[in-house]
Motif scaffolding. Structure first.
Motif, PDB file in Angstrom:
ATOM      1  N   ASP A  63      13.354 -22.567   0.807  1.00 37.12           N
ATOM      2  CA  ASP A  63      13.723 -21.602  -0.228  1.00 37.12           C
ATOM      3  C   ASP A  63      15.159 -21.803  -0.674  1.00 37.12           C
ATOM      4  O   ASP A  63      15.470 -21.675  -1.864  1.00 37.12           O
ATOM      5  N   LEU A  64      16.036 -22.119   0.253  1.00 34.22           N
ATOM      6  CA  LEU A  64      17.429 -22.387  -0.109  1.00 34.22           C
ATOM      7  C   LEU A  64      17.524 -23.687  -0.909  1.00 34.22           C
ATOM      8  O   LEU A  64      18.253 -23.761  -1.901  1.00 34.22           O
ATOM      9  N   PHE A  70      22.115 -14.579   9.669  1.00 34.31           N
ATOM     10  CA  PHE A  70      23.441 -15.191   9.752  1.00 34.31           C
ATOM     11  C   PHE A  70      23.324 -16.713   9.763  1.00 34.31           C
ATOM     12  O   PHE A  70      24.086 -17.428   9.098  1.00 34.31           O
ATOM     13  N   SER A  71      22.361 -17.201  10.531  1.00 32.32           N
ATOM     14  CA  SER A  71      22.169 -18.648  10.636  1.00 32.32           C
ATOM     15  C   SER A  71      21.744 -19.255   9.302  1.00 32.32           C
ATOM     16  O   SER A  71      22.202 -20.336   8.919  1.00 32.32           O
ATOM     17  N   ARG A  72      20.894 -18.541   8.576  1.00 31.10           N
ATOM     18  CA  ARG A  72      20.422 -19.075   7.292  1.00 31.10           C
ATOM     19  C   ARG A  72      21.547 -19.133   6.269  1.00 31.10           C
ATOM     20  O   ARG A  72      21.623 -20.073   5.462  1.00 31.10           O
ATOM     21  N   ALA A  73      22.456 -18.169   6.291  1.00 28.67           N
ATOM     22  CA  ALA A  73      23.600 -18.214   5.380  1.00 28.67           C
ATOM     23  C   ALA A  73      24.499 -19.403   5.692  1.00 28.67           C
ATOM     24  O   ALA A  73      25.029 -20.057   4.787  1.00 28.67           O
ATOM     25  N   ARG A  74      24.659 -19.683   6.963  1.00 34.18           N
ATOM     26  CA  ARG A  74      25.478 -20.840   7.341  1.00 34.18           C
ATOM     27  C   ARG A  74      24.789 -22.137   6.908  1.00 34.18           C
ATOM     28  O   ARG A  74      25.440 -23.114   6.524  1.00 34.18           O
ATOM     29  N   GLU A  75      23.480 -22.141   6.968  1.00 36.94           N
ATOM     30  CA  GLU A  75      22.731 -23.306   6.506  1.00 36.94           C
ATOM     31  C   GLU A  75      22.932 -23.511   5.000  1.00 36.94           C
ATOM     32  O   GLU A  75      23.094 -24.648   4.535  1.00 36.94           O
ATOM     33  N   LEU A  76      22.936 -22.408   4.246  1.00 33.16           N
ATOM     34  CA  LEU A  76      23.201 -22.506   2.811  1.00 33.16           C
ATOM     35  C   LEU A  76      24.597 -23.071   2.571  1.00 33.16           C
ATOM     36  O   LEU A  76      24.797 -23.899   1.670  1.00 33.16           O
ATOM     37  N   TRP A  77      25.556 -22.638   3.359  1.00 32.83           N
ATOM     38  CA  TRP A  77      26.929 -23.148   3.256  1.00 32.83           C
ATOM     39  C   TRP A  77      26.952 -24.666   3.456  1.00 32.83           C
ATOM     40  O   TRP A  77      27.598 -25.398   2.705  1.00 32.83           O
ATOM     41  N   THR A  78      26.207 -25.138   4.450  1.00 24.33           N
ATOM     42  CA  THR A  78      26.142 -26.572   4.724  1.00 24.33           C
ATOM     43  C   THR A  78      25.490 -27.315   3.563  1.00 24.33           C
ATOM     44  O   THR A  78      25.959 -28.386   3.141  1.00 24.33           O
ATOM     45  N   LEU A  79      24.407 -26.766   3.038  1.00 26.29           N
ATOM     46  CA  LEU A  79      23.710 -27.398   1.914  1.00 26.29           C
ATOM     47  C   LEU A  79      24.601 -27.490   0.689  1.00 26.29           C
ATOM     48  O   LEU A  79      24.641 -28.521  -0.001  1.00 26.29           O
ATOM     49  N   LEU A  80      25.322 -26.426   0.389  1.00 24.62           N
ATOM     50  CA  LEU A  80      26.196 -26.416  -0.782  1.00 24.62           C
ATOM     51  C   LEU A  80      27.347 -27.404  -0.623  1.00 24.62           C
ATOM     52  O   LEU A  80      27.724 -28.102  -1.581  1.00 24.62           O
ATOM     53  N   ASN A  81      27.896 -27.468   0.577  1.00 20.22           N
ATOM     54  CA  ASN A  81      29.002 -28.393   0.813  1.00 20.22           C
ATOM     55  C   ASN A  81      28.576 -29.850   0.676  1.00 20.22           C
ATOM     56  O   ASN A  81      29.411 -30.725   0.425  1.00 20.22           O
ATOM     57  N   ALA A  82      27.293 -30.104   0.838  1.00 21.99           N
ATOM     58  CA  ALA A  82      26.786 -31.474   0.699  1.00 21.99           C
ATOM     59  C   ALA A  82      26.551 -31.859  -0.752  1.00 21.99           C
ATOM     60  O   ALA A  82      26.270 -33.027  -1.050  1.00 21.99           O
ATOM     61  N   GLN A  83      26.666 -30.898  -1.668  1.00 21.49           N
ATOM     62  CA  GLN A  83      26.439 -31.152  -3.090  1.00 21.49           C
ATOM     63  C   GLN A  83      27.780 -31.306  -3.800  1.00 21.49           C
ATOM     64  O   GLN A  83      28.669 -30.451  -3.629  1.00 21.49           O
ATOM     65  N   PRO A  84      27.958 -32.338  -4.608  1.00 22.16           N
ATOM     66  CA  PRO A  84      29.267 -32.557  -5.243  1.00 22.16           C
ATOM     67  C   PRO A  84      29.625 -31.533  -6.315  1.00 22.16           C
ATOM     68  O   PRO A  84      30.800 -31.382  -6.649  1.00 22.16           O
ATOM     69  N   ASP A  85      28.630 -30.818  -6.855  1.00 24.71           N
ATOM     70  CA  ASP A  85      28.917 -29.906  -7.958  1.00 24.71           C
ATOM     71  C   ASP A  85      28.933 -28.437  -7.544  1.00 24.71           C
ATOM     72  O   ASP A  85      28.849 -27.549  -8.384  1.00 24.71           O
ATOM     73  N   PRO A 112      35.209 -14.862 -11.615  1.00 23.97           N
ATOM     74  CA  PRO A 112      33.832 -14.599 -11.188  1.00 23.97           C
ATOM     75  C   PRO A 112      33.274 -15.731 -10.331  1.00 23.97           C
ATOM     76  O   PRO A 112      33.632 -16.898 -10.487  1.00 23.97           O
ATOM     77  N   ALA A 113      32.393 -15.361  -9.413  1.00 25.72           N
ATOM     78  CA  ALA A 113      31.726 -16.330  -8.540  1.00 25.72           C
ATOM     79  C   ALA A 113      30.318 -15.835  -8.251  1.00 25.72           C
ATOM     80  O   ALA A 113      30.004 -14.654  -8.427  1.00 25.72           O
ATOM     81  N   LEU A 114      29.462 -16.738  -7.819  1.00 25.95           N
ATOM     82  CA  LEU A 114      28.125 -16.383  -7.392  1.00 25.95           C
ATOM     83  C   LEU A 114      28.180 -15.941  -5.928  1.00 25.95           C
ATOM     84  O   LEU A 114      28.972 -16.468  -5.150  1.00 25.95           O
ATOM     85  N   ARG A 115      27.319 -15.004  -5.589  1.00 26.39           N
ATOM     86  CA  ARG A 115      27.338 -14.437  -4.240  1.00 26.39           C
ATOM     87  C   ARG A 115      25.908 -14.318  -3.720  1.00 26.39           C
ATOM     88  O   ARG A 115      25.048 -13.711  -4.366  1.00 26.39           O
ATOM     89  N   ALA A 116      25.666 -14.902  -2.576  1.00 25.33           N
ATOM     90  CA  ALA A 116      24.349 -14.843  -1.945  1.00 25.33           C
ATOM     91  C   ALA A 116      24.443 -14.047  -0.657  1.00 25.33           C
ATOM     92  O   ALA A 116      25.385 -14.221   0.123  1.00 25.33           O
ATOM     93  N   THR A 117      23.480 -13.169  -0.440  1.00 21.31           N
ATOM     94  CA  THR A 117      23.365 -12.440   0.818  1.00 21.31           C
ATOM     95  C   THR A 117      21.942 -12.626   1.326  1.00 21.31           C
ATOM     96  O   THR A 117      20.984 -12.196   0.677  1.00 21.31           O
ATOM     97  N   VAL A 118      21.797 -13.302   2.450  1.00 22.56           N
ATOM     98  CA  VAL A 118      20.467 -13.558   3.010  1.00 22.56           C
ATOM     99  C   VAL A 118      19.992 -12.278   3.694  1.00 22.56           C
ATOM    100  O   VAL A 118      20.444 -11.949   4.795  1.00 22.56           O
ATOM    101  N   PRO A 135      31.188 -18.718   6.001  1.00 22.64           N
ATOM    102  CA  PRO A 135      30.582 -17.395   6.231  1.00 22.64           C
ATOM    103  C   PRO A 135      30.745 -16.920   7.666  1.00 22.64           C
ATOM    104  O   PRO A 135      30.520 -17.672   8.616  1.00 22.64           O
ATOM    105  N   GLN A 136      31.139 -15.657   7.813  1.00 22.81           N
ATOM    106  CA  GLN A 136      31.153 -15.013   9.121  1.00 22.81           C
ATOM    107  C   GLN A 136      29.835 -14.317   9.406  1.00 22.81           C
ATOM    108  O   GLN A 136      29.523 -14.035  10.564  1.00 22.81           O
ATOM    109  N   CYS A 137      29.082 -14.016   8.354  1.00 19.15           N
ATOM    110  CA  CYS A 137      27.812 -13.304   8.536  1.00 19.15           C
ATOM    111  C   CYS A 137      26.777 -13.910   7.600  1.00 19.15           C
ATOM    112  O   CYS A 137      26.634 -15.127   7.540  1.00 19.15           O
ATOM    113  N   ASN A 138      26.066 -13.083   6.878  1.00 15.16           N
ATOM    114  CA  ASN A 138      25.002 -13.576   5.995  1.00 15.16           C
ATOM    115  C   ASN A 138      25.404 -13.528   4.523  1.00 15.16           C
ATOM    116  O   ASN A 138      24.539 -13.570   3.648  1.00 15.16           O
TER     117      ASN A 138
END
Length: 514
Positions: A475-476, A388-403, A460-466, A410-413
């Motif tokens: 890795d992220l 769960f924590s790693r998915a939230r980290e991915l969310w943070t990383l993506l939000n920091a990218q302009p594209d 359509p969208a991309l979907r990641a499940t840690v 995320p509520q979970c992973n």
């Protein structure tokens, strides 16, 4: 000795099996050592015709005395498909299962302990019931009042529970079918519910057109107010309701429905509440995330897949009933050759065949029971919290990218997002969605990382499940790092773009871990 007898003895020889087993463990240990460190591709891509031809070729190899060599070759082939233990596998809701759990599954496979009646699998039955009792209490079900069982997968678990709901809600449905005077019975489901729930409606004779999707709120959770209005409307016209199906969590974005509020509505309308907690049920082990399941103990039935976030090999899915009497409402049959009144007193209630679709059933609880017995329940909390924590980290990383555009918190992973480079930001949503689908195709064929896709609001969208507790921040970052790939060439139209220049495709000459 005839050739036939010799072959049979070789296939059953304990000494040969020990030799093969040692070799098997060595091969798999080396496989795990390689993929868990991120070496090589996530997915060894091959087209279906290629893989079928290669698998068929193994079946036609000439007989050889060097059976150990044939074992090595066959195991090597079988192990290198989709590498779930690779830390850049963040795709479907299938875990990098614990190899330790697999050792206990091996015990069940070698001894072939099967279930249907207690005497055929006494220890397997005991293991299953011990897990049902321990898990049920963790979910908040009162001791002595609930029942449960293990079955093969979430879809079958949902079907089993909804069959029970049908038989309880529609008296006589098992014997006479669902046809009755007046309006046909309906099933109310969370609008993002797994396709297996709708499939169950077809199998149960309700009909898929009798499935009513309950509207969602702004977080894609079932809206209790809308549910209340629907149930009131159905009651006003005398339309029977088999059950309400909520999710914890729903597949597309991992949304957890507000079960407590939904349970209030169902209690007020006296309607069976079933919760598909196949993915999210494991949060019960986590002090941090257990609140997501608040009210689950009020459901008439719910399911939880151990082969998801409890990280055991497939398949191991639990069905729980709040009222233990409902366990026997699923099927109303007699089979004198199997359910024998002459068995020792008290054992018949542990015959799993009276409550499951399966007659012969593997000892599906061995992996979870073994893992729990060795490491204790805290391991499952660690695994859930980590992913769960790693998915939230991915969310943070993506939000920091302009594209990149994340589509929910995320509520979970599970996390859904889209890659939207500057040149596409003002293009129609359908083009952006198609572009993201093409990115996924490049990833599949490259083997560099593994994502899946979904469709949200028609796009359509991309979907990641840690699903790998060994997935790291590096890795992220690799997925997003310019050093891993060239920048996207956005000068051409979406349909003509060379996706080999995408930042998601490995740059020529770079290693998978660059």
């Amino acid at each position: 000795m005839s050739a036939a007898i010799e072959r049979i003895q070789l296939a059953y020889s304990p000494d040969r099996w020990r030799e093969y087993g040692h070799q098997l463990i060595e091969l798999l240990a080396e496989h795990l050592r390689t993929v868990t460190t991120g070496v090589g591709p996530v997915l060894n891509w091959g087209s279906p015709p290629q893989n079928i031809a290669a698998a068929t070729a193994r079946l036609h190899e000439p007989a050889s005395d060097e059976l150990i060599d044939r074992l090595r070759a066959a195991v090597s082939d079988a192990a290198h498909g989709q590498n779930l233990h690779h830390p850049r596998y963040i795709g479907h809701q299938v875990p990098a299962s614990s190899p330790v759990a697999a050792l206990f599954d091996l015990v069940g496979s070698v001894t072939n302990q099967v279930m249907a009646i207690y005497e055929m699998g006494p220890w397997a039955s005991a293991v299953e019931q011990s897990l049902v009792l321990e898990l049920g209490q963790r979910f908040g079900l009162p001791v002595g009042e609930f029942a449960g069982l293990i079955t093969h997968g979430g879809s079958l678990a949902n079907l089993t529970a909804l069959l029970t709901a049908r038989n309880v809600s529609l008296a006589g449905a098992w014997e006479h079918g669902t046809a009755r005077p007046g309006r046909p019975p309906v099933l109310l489901v969370q609008a993002d519910a797994h396709y297996g729930v709708v499939r169950s409606a077809g199998i149960l004779g309700l009909g898929t057109r009798q499935v009513i999707k309950v509207p969602l709120d702004e977080r894609r959770r079932m809206n209790p107010v809308a549910l209340d209005q629907l149930l009131a409307s159905l009651r006003s016209v005398g339309q029977p309701v088999v059950a309400v199906v909520a999710c914890a969590c729903a597949t597309p974005i991992g949304a957890f429905d507000p079960i407590d509020a939904i349970a209030d509505v169902c209690a007020r309308h006296q309607v069976w509440l079933h919760v598909d907690a196949a993915h999210g049920g494991a949060a019960v082990f986590s002090d941090t995330h257990r609140h997501l399941l608040a009210g689950l103990e009020r459901a008439d039935s719910f399911i939880c897949d151990a082969h998801k976030l409890l990280f055991v090999p497939a398949l191991c899915a639990f069905v729980f009933y709040r009222n233990k009497a409902h366990r026997l409402a699923t099927f109303h049959q007699e089979a004198a050759y199997l359910f024998d009144p002459s068995t020792p007193a008290g054992t018949a209630e542990y015959d799993s065949g009276v409550a499951t679709l399966e007659c012969t059933k593997r000892a599906a609880g061995f992996g979870l029971w073994g893992l729990w017995s060795m490491f204790g329940p805290q391991l499952f909390a660690d695994l859930v919290d980590g992913c769960f924590s790693r998915a939230r980290e991915l969310w943070t990383l993506l939000n920091a990218q302009p594209d990149f555009v994340t589509l929910h918190e995320p509520q979970c992973n599970i996390l859904c997002f889209r890659y939207v480079p500057e040149a596409l930001r003002h293009r129609p949503a359908v083009e952006i969605g198609q572009f993201n689908q093409q990115i996924r195709r490049v990833l599949i064929e490259s083997g560099d990382s593994y994502l899946v896709q979904t469709t949200l609001d028609g796009v359509p969208a991309l979907r990641a499940t840690v699903m790998n507790p060994l997935t790291s921040t590096d890795d992220l970052c690799h997925l997003l790092s310019p050093s891993a790939a060239a920048a996207v060439n956005c000068s051409r139209s979406c349909g003509e773009r060379d996706l080999n220049t995408s930042r998601f495709a490995p740059a020529r000459g770079t290693s998978p871990r660059s």
